[in-house]
Design a protein around this motif. Structure first.
Motif, short mmCIF file in Angstrom:
data_model
loop_
_atom_site.label_atom_id
_atom_site.label_comp_id
_atom_site.label_asym_id
_atom_site.label_seq_id
_atom_site.Cartn_x
_atom_site.Cartn_y
_atom_site.Cartn_z
N THR A 20 18.81 -20.75 8.31
CA THR A 20 18.43 -19.43 8.84
C THR A 20 17.12 -18.96 8.22
O THR A 20 16.94 -19.04 7.00
CB THR A 20 19.53 -18.40 8.55
N GLU A 21 16.22 -18.49 9.06
CA GLU A 21 14.91 -18.04 8.59
C GLU A 21 14.66 -16.60 9.01
O GLU A 21 15.08 -16.16 10.09
CB GLU A 21 13.81 -18.94 9.16
N LEU A 22 13.98 -15.89 8.12
CA LEU A 22 13.62 -14.50 8.40
C LEU A 22 12.11 -14.32 8.35
O LEU A 22 11.43 -15.01 7.59
CB LEU A 22 14.26 -13.57 7.36
N LYS A 23 11.63 -13.39 9.16
CA LYS A 23 10.27 -12.91 9.01
C LYS A 23 10.36 -11.53 8.39
O LYS A 23 11.12 -10.68 8.85
CB LYS A 23 9.54 -12.86 10.35
N LEU A 24 9.58 -11.32 7.33
CA LEU A 24 9.67 -10.09 6.55
C LEU A 24 8.34 -9.36 6.52
O LEU A 24 7.28 -10.00 6.57
CB LEU A 24 10.10 -10.40 5.11
N ALA A 25 8.40 -8.05 6.41
CA ALA A 25 7.19 -7.25 6.22
C ALA A 25 7.46 -6.23 5.13
O ALA A 25 8.62 -5.84 4.90
CB ALA A 25 6.80 -6.54 7.53
N GLN A 26 6.41 -5.82 4.43
CA GLN A 26 6.58 -4.82 3.38
C GLN A 26 5.39 -3.86 3.34
O GLN A 26 4.29 -4.20 3.77
CB GLN A 26 6.78 -5.48 2.02
N ILE A 27 5.65 -2.69 2.82
CA ILE A 27 4.62 -1.70 2.56
C ILE A 27 4.66 -1.41 1.07
O ILE A 27 5.74 -1.17 0.51
CB ILE A 27 4.84 -0.42 3.37
N VAL A 28 3.51 -1.45 0.43
CA VAL A 28 3.43 -1.28 -1.02
C VAL A 28 2.54 -0.09 -1.35
O VAL A 28 1.43 0.03 -0.83
CB VAL A 28 2.86 -2.55 -1.69
N ILE A 29 3.02 0.78 -2.21
CA ILE A 29 2.22 1.88 -2.73
C ILE A 29 2.10 1.71 -4.24
O ILE A 29 3.11 1.58 -4.94
CB ILE A 29 2.85 3.25 -2.41
N ILE A 30 0.85 1.71 -4.74
CA ILE A 30 0.58 1.49 -6.16
C ILE A 30 0.09 2.78 -6.80
O ILE A 30 -0.85 3.40 -6.28
CB ILE A 30 -0.48 0.38 -6.33
N PRO A 31 0.71 3.22 -7.88
CA PRO A 31 0.23 4.45 -8.55
C PRO A 31 -1.25 4.32 -8.94
O PRO A 31 -1.69 3.27 -9.39
CB PRO A 31 1.11 4.54 -9.80
N GLU A 32 -1.98 5.39 -8.75
CA GLU A 32 -3.42 5.39 -9.04
C GLU A 32 -3.67 5.55 -10.53
O GLU A 32 -3.02 6.35 -11.21
CB GLU A 32 -4.09 6.52 -8.27
N VAL A 33 -4.61 4.78 -11.05
CA VAL A 33 -5.01 4.90 -12.45
C VAL A 33 -6.11 5.94 -12.54
O VAL A 33 -7.12 5.85 -11.82
CB VAL A 33 -5.52 3.54 -12.99
N GLY B 104 0.06 -5.96 9.44
CA GLY B 104 1.19 -5.07 9.66
C GLY B 104 2.26 -5.20 8.60
O GLY B 104 3.43 -4.91 8.84
N GLY B 105 1.84 -5.64 7.40
CA GLY B 105 2.77 -5.80 6.30
C GLY B 105 3.48 -7.14 6.27
O GLY B 105 4.30 -7.40 5.38
N GLN B 106 3.18 -8.01 7.24
CA GLN B 106 3.89 -9.28 7.35
C GLN B 106 3.65 -10.16 6.11
O GLN B 106 2.51 -10.39 5.71
CB GLN B 106 3.40 -10.04 8.59
N LEU B 107 4.74 -10.65 5.49
CA LEU B 107 4.65 -11.50 4.31
C LEU B 107 4.43 -12.95 4.70
O LEU B 107 5.05 -13.46 5.65
CB LEU B 107 5.94 -11.40 3.49
N THR B 108 3.57 -13.65 3.96
CA THR B 108 3.35 -15.07 4.17
C THR B 108 4.14 -15.86 3.13
O THR B 108 4.10 -15.55 1.94
CB THR B 108 1.85 -15.41 4.03
N ASN B 109 4.86 -16.86 3.59
CA ASN B 109 5.62 -17.72 2.68
C ASN B 109 4.63 -18.59 1.90
O ASN B 109 3.91 -19.39 2.51
CB ASN B 109 6.58 -18.60 3.48
N PRO B 110 4.56 -18.47 0.58
CA PRO B 110 3.57 -19.24 -0.19
C PRO B 110 3.81 -20.74 -0.15
O PRO B 110 2.91 -21.53 -0.39
CB PRO B 110 3.72 -18.70 -1.62
N MET B 111 5.04 -21.17 0.16
CA MET B 111 5.37 -22.59 0.18
C MET B 111 4.94 -23.25 1.49
O MET B 111 4.47 -24.38 1.51
CB MET B 111 6.87 -22.80 -0.03
N THR B 112 5.12 -22.54 2.60
CA THR B 112 4.85 -23.13 3.92
C THR B 112 3.61 -22.58 4.59
O THR B 112 3.15 -23.13 5.60
CB THR B 112 6.05 -22.89 4.85
#
Length: 479
Positions: free
Chosen positions: A202-215, A363-371
């Motif tokens: 079973t395979e999934l396609k994942l997306a994420q949104i990341v917010i980083i605190p400002e320095v 659109g936040g889509q994650l890339t699999n680093p292995m494939t």
């Protein structure tokens, strides 16, 4: 009864930095006469059975002499790196050791340059890994390696890792230019009998949104001021730079070595800003504070040796204020709410708000680093990522997670499953990239097989002792 090796084209994941492959060959070898070395009873490191250990010359491959004890040390390092050796015989592991020496010998003939920085870092990781398993028993580690000091142990492990590095580079040299055409991929797939075609989980396609605190600018300036203070204390008061590294640096990877790195002009392994500063300095000089994605640094250039620069550095990272952390948390809560109520799609929100440059424009889509595609096989997903998405239904938005990475101490993220492919038999159209990788691996294996056959024939090789009874897949000895 001859000892058997396993006929395997699988890579032993943690094996000596080099891919250990077994092949069937036919070439003449020379056998050395049995020696009469000192013997002792010991426990076999794989089977835990009592066996006679003879620390004589087990084999010669080109310029390399392999002692019986070398295999035990290699096995110890594999276990320290987390390798599961269950089911692998001493013969198979010894055959892998012969292959690594063959690669290393040929790499020297081809003048391949060793990256000493990589070697030192690998040795540090291995020692720390073994000590973690033995509850910090350095004395026991030195006893096993028959060394009277940690420095002597490091020198020996550096040599082992140096040979492994040469072997890896040589194998990469053999396979780096190999490519497969679409027609070769199609032929490879069609040649697999239908009943033997792989089943992909079973395979999934994942997306994420990341917010980083400002320095804040003040936090940045505080770090710069502190680094300038360190620099003045060393230059004007004779303070020891290495001592300051041990007390203050936030680079955990180099802290144990006093912040030391060896840079090579021909091998760009360090971030560009770091290299640019180091290569512009004179021996004994300490740089001005400068920024990289990891934080702020100062560098002491200790020695220039041709193309190699020995440097020490201190890394400090600006502190995050509670206000900026809370602001980032509030922002991602707001973004999540807009997606849930339908004001924005996940992809629109990612493009507008995400701080992660690598994914926001997809659109936040994650890339699999292995494939290098967008699919993540459920059973092979990193445990931390799996824990965050395992209960998500398709299209559902996760809760807000606080996370970190090698650059950011704190970041907030939300995830979603954009597509799901249930486990299935390999399909040429759906799984083209995976099938292409399998076809490429098959072609590389054949290239290595051809290279190894030719190189064994042209290299001085001797096998001694119990290993004459091994049924090697490669013809290291002629029966």
């Amino acid at each position: 009864m001859p000892l058997k090796t396993i006929n395997s084209k699988l890579i032993i994941k943690a094996a000596l930095v080099v891919c250990f492959l077994s092949f069937n060959y036919s070439s003449a070898q020379e056998i050395i006469e049995d020696e009469k070395p000192q013997v002792e009873k010991t426990k076999d490191s794989i089977t835990n059975q009592t066996r006679i250990k003879a620390d004589g010359v087990a084999a010669v491959v080109g310029d390399y002499i392999i002692l019986e004890s070398d295999l035990d040390r290699e096995i110890a390092q594999l276990k320290a790196q987390g390798a599961n050796l269950e089911g692998y015989s001493r013969c198979e592991l010894f055959g892998s050791l012969l292959e690594s020496k063959l690669y290393a010998h040929q790499a020297i003939q081809d003048s391949i340059v060793v990256n000493e920085l990589y070697i030192q870092q690998r040795t540090d990781q291995q020692i720390q890994g073994i000590l973690a398993q033995t509850k910090g028993d350095m004395e026991g580690l030195l006893k096993f390696y028959k060394k009277d000091s940690e420095q002597a142990l490091r020198e020996e492990m550096n040599e082992i890792n140096r040979n492994g590095y040469l072997a890896q580079q040589m194998q990469e040299k053999v396979t780096k230019d190999i490519e497969v055409t679409p027609e070769e991929v199609r032929t490879f797939f069609n040649d697999i009998p239908k009943e033997e075609r792989p089943v992909f989980g079973t395979e999934l396609k994942l997306a994420q949104i990341v917010i980083i605190p400002e320095v804040t600018e003040q936090a940045k300036q505080d770090v710069i001021d502190k680094l300038n203070e360190f620099k003045r204390d060393v230059e004007e008061n004779g303070a020891n730079f290495t001592t300051k590294v041990l007390f203050y640096t936030e680079d955990s990877g180099s802290k144990s070595t006093g912040g030391k790195y060896t840079l090579n002009r021909k091998q760009p392994r360090m971030v560009k800003e770091f290299r640019d500063v180091a290569f512009s300095m004179q021996e004994g000089e300490i740089s001005e504070p400068f920024a990289t994605e990891f934080g702020y640094h100062i560098i002491l250039l200790e020695k220039i040796r041709g193309q190699e620069y020995d440097v020490r550095h201190i890394l400090l990272r600006p502190e995050l204020t509670q206000e900026s952390i809370q602001k980032a948390k509030d922002k991602i809560d707001e973004v999540r709410a807009k997606i849930v109520d339908g004001t924005l799609t996940f992809a629109e929100a990612a493009r507008e708000f995400s701080d992660e440059e690598e994914t926001k424009f997809e659109g936040g889509q994650l890339t699999n680093p292995m494939t290098q595609d967008f699919n993540f096989e459920l059973t092979r997903m990193e445990p931390e990522l799996y824990a965050q998405i395992q209960d998500l239904k398709d299209g559902e938005i996760s809760e807000v997670f606080q996370d970190e990475d090698r650059v950011n101490r704190i970041k907030f993220k939300i995830l979603t499953v954009t597509d799901r492919i249930d486990d299935h038999e390999a399909d040429f159209a759906k799984d083209y990239l995976k099938i292409k990788n399998l076809a490429l691996q098959d072609k590389q294996i054949k290239a290595v097989e051809k290279w190894q056959k030719e190189t064994i024939a042209d290299t001085y090789i001797k096998i001694n002792g119990e290993y004459r009874d091994c049924d090697f897949n490669s013809n290291w000895l002629k029966k």
